[in-house]
Motif scaffolding. Structure first.
Motif, mmCIF file in Angstrom:
data_model
loop_
_atom_site.group_PDB
_atom_site.id
_atom_site.type_symbol
_atom_site.label_atom_id
_atom_site.label_comp_id
_atom_site.label_asym_id
_atom_site.label_seq_id
_atom_site.Cartn_x
_atom_site.Cartn_y
_atom_site.Cartn_z
ATOM 1 N N PRO A 38 -45.029 72.985 -26.451
ATOM 2 C CA PRO A 38 -44.807 71.902 -27.412
ATOM 3 C C PRO A 38 -45.988 71.601 -28.321
ATOM 4 C CG PRO A 38 -45.443 70.966 -25.321
ATOM 5 C CD PRO A 38 -45.407 72.459 -25.117
ATOM 6 N N GLY A 39 -47.173 72.126 -27.999
ATOM 7 C CA GLY A 39 -48.405 71.676 -28.637
ATOM 8 C C GLY A 39 -48.408 71.763 -30.146
ATOM 9 N N LEU A 40 -48.119 72.942 -30.689
ATOM 10 C CA LEU A 40 -48.165 73.111 -32.146
ATOM 11 C C LEU A 40 -47.042 72.329 -32.812
ATOM 12 C CD1 LEU A 40 -49.877 74.722 -34.240
ATOM 13 C CD2 LEU A 40 -48.010 76.384 -34.286
ATOM 14 N N ILE A 41 -45.910 72.244 -32.142
ATOM 15 C CA ILE A 41 -44.778 71.488 -32.689
ATOM 16 C C ILE A 41 -45.146 70.016 -32.827
ATOM 17 C CG2 ILE A 41 -42.419 70.726 -32.214
ATOM 18 C CD1 ILE A 41 -42.078 73.460 -30.733
ATOM 19 N N THR A 70 -60.366 72.153 -25.075
ATOM 20 C CA THR A 70 -59.773 73.021 -26.095
ATOM 21 C C THR A 70 -58.745 73.957 -25.482
ATOM 22 O OG1 THR A 70 -61.777 72.954 -27.466
ATOM 23 C CG2 THR A 70 -60.260 74.795 -27.824
ATOM 24 N N VAL A 71 -59.110 74.581 -24.375
ATOM 25 C CA VAL A 71 -58.175 75.491 -23.703
ATOM 26 C C VAL A 71 -56.972 74.715 -23.166
ATOM 27 C CG1 VAL A 71 -57.880 77.059 -21.747
ATOM 28 C CG2 VAL A 71 -59.961 77.167 -23.124
ATOM 29 N N GLY A 72 -57.232 73.534 -22.592
ATOM 30 C CA GLY A 72 -56.141 72.741 -22.054
ATOM 31 C C GLY A 72 -55.106 72.384 -23.105
ATOM 32 N N LEU A 73 -55.563 71.900 -24.259
ATOM 33 C CA LEU A 73 -54.639 71.569 -25.338
ATOM 34 C C LEU A 73 -54.008 72.835 -25.913
ATOM 35 C CD1 LEU A 73 -56.693 68.779 -27.157
ATOM 36 C CD2 LEU A 73 -54.719 68.478 -25.646
ATOM 37 N N GLY A 74 -54.815 73.903 -26.005
ATOM 38 C CA GLY A 74 -54.289 75.161 -26.524
ATOM 39 C C GLY A 74 -53.171 75.728 -25.675
ATOM 40 N N LEU A 75 -53.282 75.588 -24.359
ATOM 41 C CA LEU A 75 -52.255 76.116 -23.474
ATOM 42 C C LEU A 75 -50.914 75.414 -23.648
ATOM 43 C CD1 LEU A 75 -54.187 76.781 -20.141
ATOM 44 C CD2 LEU A 75 -52.986 78.460 -21.551
ATOM 45 N N THR A 76 -50.925 74.193 -24.138
ATOM 46 C CA THR A 76 -49.647 73.525 -24.406
ATOM 47 C C THR A 76 -48.959 74.123 -25.624
ATOM 48 O OG1 THR A 76 -50.589 71.811 -25.854
ATOM 49 C CG2 THR A 76 -50.575 71.372 -23.470
ATOM 50 N N ALA A 77 -49.711 74.890 -26.428
ATOM 51 C CA ALA A 77 -49.145 75.503 -27.623
ATOM 52 C C ALA A 77 -48.858 76.983 -27.444
ATOM 53 C CB ALA A 77 -50.090 75.314 -28.812
ATOM 54 N N VAL A 113 -54.825 70.571 -16.880
ATOM 55 C CA VAL A 113 -54.290 69.208 -16.802
ATOM 56 C C VAL A 113 -53.286 68.893 -17.912
ATOM 57 C CG1 VAL A 113 -54.917 66.780 -17.136
ATOM 58 C CG2 VAL A 113 -56.069 68.140 -15.398
ATOM 59 N N PRO A 114 -53.564 69.180 -19.206
ATOM 60 C CA PRO A 114 -52.569 68.842 -20.242
ATOM 61 C C PRO A 114 -51.205 69.485 -19.989
ATOM 62 C CG PRO A 114 -54.682 69.305 -21.261
ATOM 63 C CD PRO A 114 -54.819 69.698 -19.822
ATOM 64 N N SER A 115 -51.191 70.743 -19.572
ATOM 65 C CA SER A 115 -49.914 71.411 -19.292
ATOM 66 C C SER A 115 -49.216 70.786 -18.094
ATOM 67 C CB SER A 115 -50.141 72.905 -19.044
ATOM 68 O OG SER A 115 -50.598 73.548 -20.221
ATOM 69 N N LEU A 116 -49.983 70.422 -17.068
ATOM 70 C CA LEU A 116 -49.393 69.787 -15.894
ATOM 71 C C LEU A 116 -48.811 68.416 -16.239
ATOM 72 C CD1 LEU A 116 -51.986 70.672 -13.090
ATOM 73 C CD2 LEU A 116 -49.733 71.689 -13.477
ATOM 74 N N LEU A 117 -49.511 67.675 -17.103
ATOM 75 C CA LEU A 117 -48.995 66.376 -17.523
ATOM 76 C C LEU A 117 -47.690 66.527 -18.304
ATOM 77 C CD1 LEU A 117 -52.290 64.566 -18.612
ATOM 78 C CD2 LEU A 117 -50.925 64.125 -16.559
ATOM 79 N N TRP A 118 -47.643 67.512 -19.189
ATOM 80 C CA TRP A 118 -46.415 67.755 -19.942
ATOM 81 C C TRP A 118 -45.279 68.175 -19.002
ATOM 82 C CZ3 TRP A 118 -43.697 66.777 -24.003
ATOM 83 C CH2 TRP A 118 -42.637 67.602 -24.373
#
Length: 445
Positions: free
Chosen positions: A87-90, A228-235, A277-282
């Motif tokens: 979902p990150g880039l969206i 950066t990697v955490g947020l990037g992995l959501t995208a 963590v960001p991916s786990l939260l999502w």
């Protein structure tokens, strides 16, 4: 000293100006270059969008869904949403389109358009220009970020106060080679995640070099890269390569540095935790909201194919894995031509100017680091098990960055009057590559 600093500032501005101007010419060329014939749009996974004058873009077949989701982010929570795991880039595009809509207004609320509906996709494009522009700005921003990191890699062994015009030309030329490729051509004007295939390899090289120089003990660096990697992995799952490259080096540092082992272990743990963590939260949010989570890549058999093949026997697994590797190398080979030209030119230069090799000691660890990251990237996409030319390009950027860094160090060893030859060759290679990638037909997606 003041004069040197002033000169460095001047050259710093010229480097950025040179790259931005070159990138602008390249992207404009893509708008004018050949487009897929109308009768081949469906098979090429592209829909032509004609713009005023000689301009036009080709929307990838994934783009309509990405544009619709940016306007209707709740679509990410529908059952079996193909983008639910990315979902990150969206979400970034959904946020960016809001201020853009104040300048370029939206049309009617979008309907989800099926692929192959050329008329419907053209209407979607016209009614959702803020969304489209948001994705394009994100794509261009990723390319600019890639050049920023490339500069950090190339200049690590270079005194920035001593940057001269020849060094500036080398940096700009290497940056243009980094972005003048089939991935950029096919996707920069189309909403998609593919620009990460340029950013992530260069970022992985930068992180590798920092860790080799004790970066694990720099708290701000570790936290910044982890986030950066955490947020990037959501995208895009490809960001996992950054952490995969970092972990072996971080473990080695933790073992080697006995006096600072506790701090190293703490920072390594923070890097890993922030990466996931960001991916786990999502994941937790989606499961809590909908009761399920759909991972399209896993459903398509990416990565998990190795488990299935292993169950059939080690011989079968090895055969299939190396078959995937051969496929990736086959797609990669024609895309290495500009890199091969750089290497040959550097070798000719070194033979002509053997005194430049006095600085060869500074080339450690850039060359092995570039190979290390390139192999890691190649291994990642080999394990994914889905071959495509756009997925075969990512092993090349760390090698381009390493070649540029080598050239910068070698050129610095020569007298000022002899420093034009190597940058001139780099510039010629970059300009030829830019022309070739613009005028040739395809790739379409």
């Amino acid at each position: 000293m003041e004069r040197m600093v002033s000169r460095a500032k001047l050259n710093f501005d010229w480097i950025w100006l040179g790259f931005i101007v070159g990138l602008a010419y390249l992207l404009t060329g893509f708008l004018i270059g050949p487009r897929v014939p109308a009768e081949r749009q469906l098979g090429a996974c592209v829909t032509n969008i004609n713009l005023p004058g000689p301009f036009g873009v080709g929307l990838n077949c994934d783009s309509p869904e990405l544009m619709w989701l940016a306007r209707e982010p709740s679509g990410l929570l529908t059952k079996n949403s193909y983008r639910q795991s990315r979902p990150g880039l969206i979400i970034a595009a959904a946020i960016l389109q809001v201020p853009l809509s104040l300048v370029v207004p939206f049309g009617a609320p979008p309907q989800k358009i099926g692929w192959g509906d050329v008329e419907g996709i053209n209407k979607l494009f016209k009614k959702n220009l803020p969304t489209y522009l948001a994705y394009v700005l994100l794509n261009i921003g990723i390319l600019i970020a890639s050049f920023f990191i490339l500069r950090r890699v190339m200049e690590r062994e270079h005194d920035r106060r001593a940057i001269h015009s020849a060094s500036a030309l080398l940096i700009v030329s290497t940056g243009l080679l980094l972005v003048a490729n089939d991935v950029t051509k096919a996707f920069v004007w189309s909403p998609h995640m593919q620009m990460f295939n340029i950013l992530v390899p260069v970022l992985s090289l930068y992180v590798t070099l920092r860790l080799l120089r004790g970066g694990l003990f720099d708290r701000s660096f570790v936290l910044g890269i982890g986030l950066t990697v955490g947020l990037g992995l959501t995208a895009y799952a490809f960001f996992v390569v950054v952490t995969a490259c970092a972990i072996p080096l971080a473990i080695w540092t933790t073992i080697k540095e006995r006096r600072r082992r506790g701090r190293a272990a703490t920072h390594l743990t923070a890097l890993i935790v922030l990466s996931v963590v960001p991916s786990l939260l999502w994941y937790a949010y989606v499961r809590t909201t909908t009761g399920a989570f759909f991972h399209a890549e896993m459903a398509d058999g990416e990565l998990v194919w190795m488990t299935e093949d292993w169950a059939k026997g080690i011989g079968y697994f090895v055969h299939e894995w190396f078959g995937s590797l051969r496929e990736q190398l086959g797609f990669m080979a024609p895309q290495t031509i500009p890199l091969a030209a750089l290497i040959v030119w550097i070798a000719i230069f070194a033979l002509r100017h053997r005194t430049a090799l006095r600085g060869a000691g500074h080339l450690w660890p850039i060359v092995p680091a570039g190979l290390y990251v390139s192999i890691a990237v190649l291994g990642f996409y080999t394990c994914i098990g889905w071959g495509a030319p756009r997925l075969a390009y990512p092993p090349i950027p760390p090698l381009i960055a390493a070649a540029g860094a080598v050239a910068l160090v070698l050129n610095q060893q020569l007298p000022t009057t002899e420093r034009r030859e190597l940058p001139a060759g780099f510039l010629i290679i970059a300009l030829v590559q830019m022309v070739v990638v613009v005028v040739k037909e395809g790739p379409w997606s």
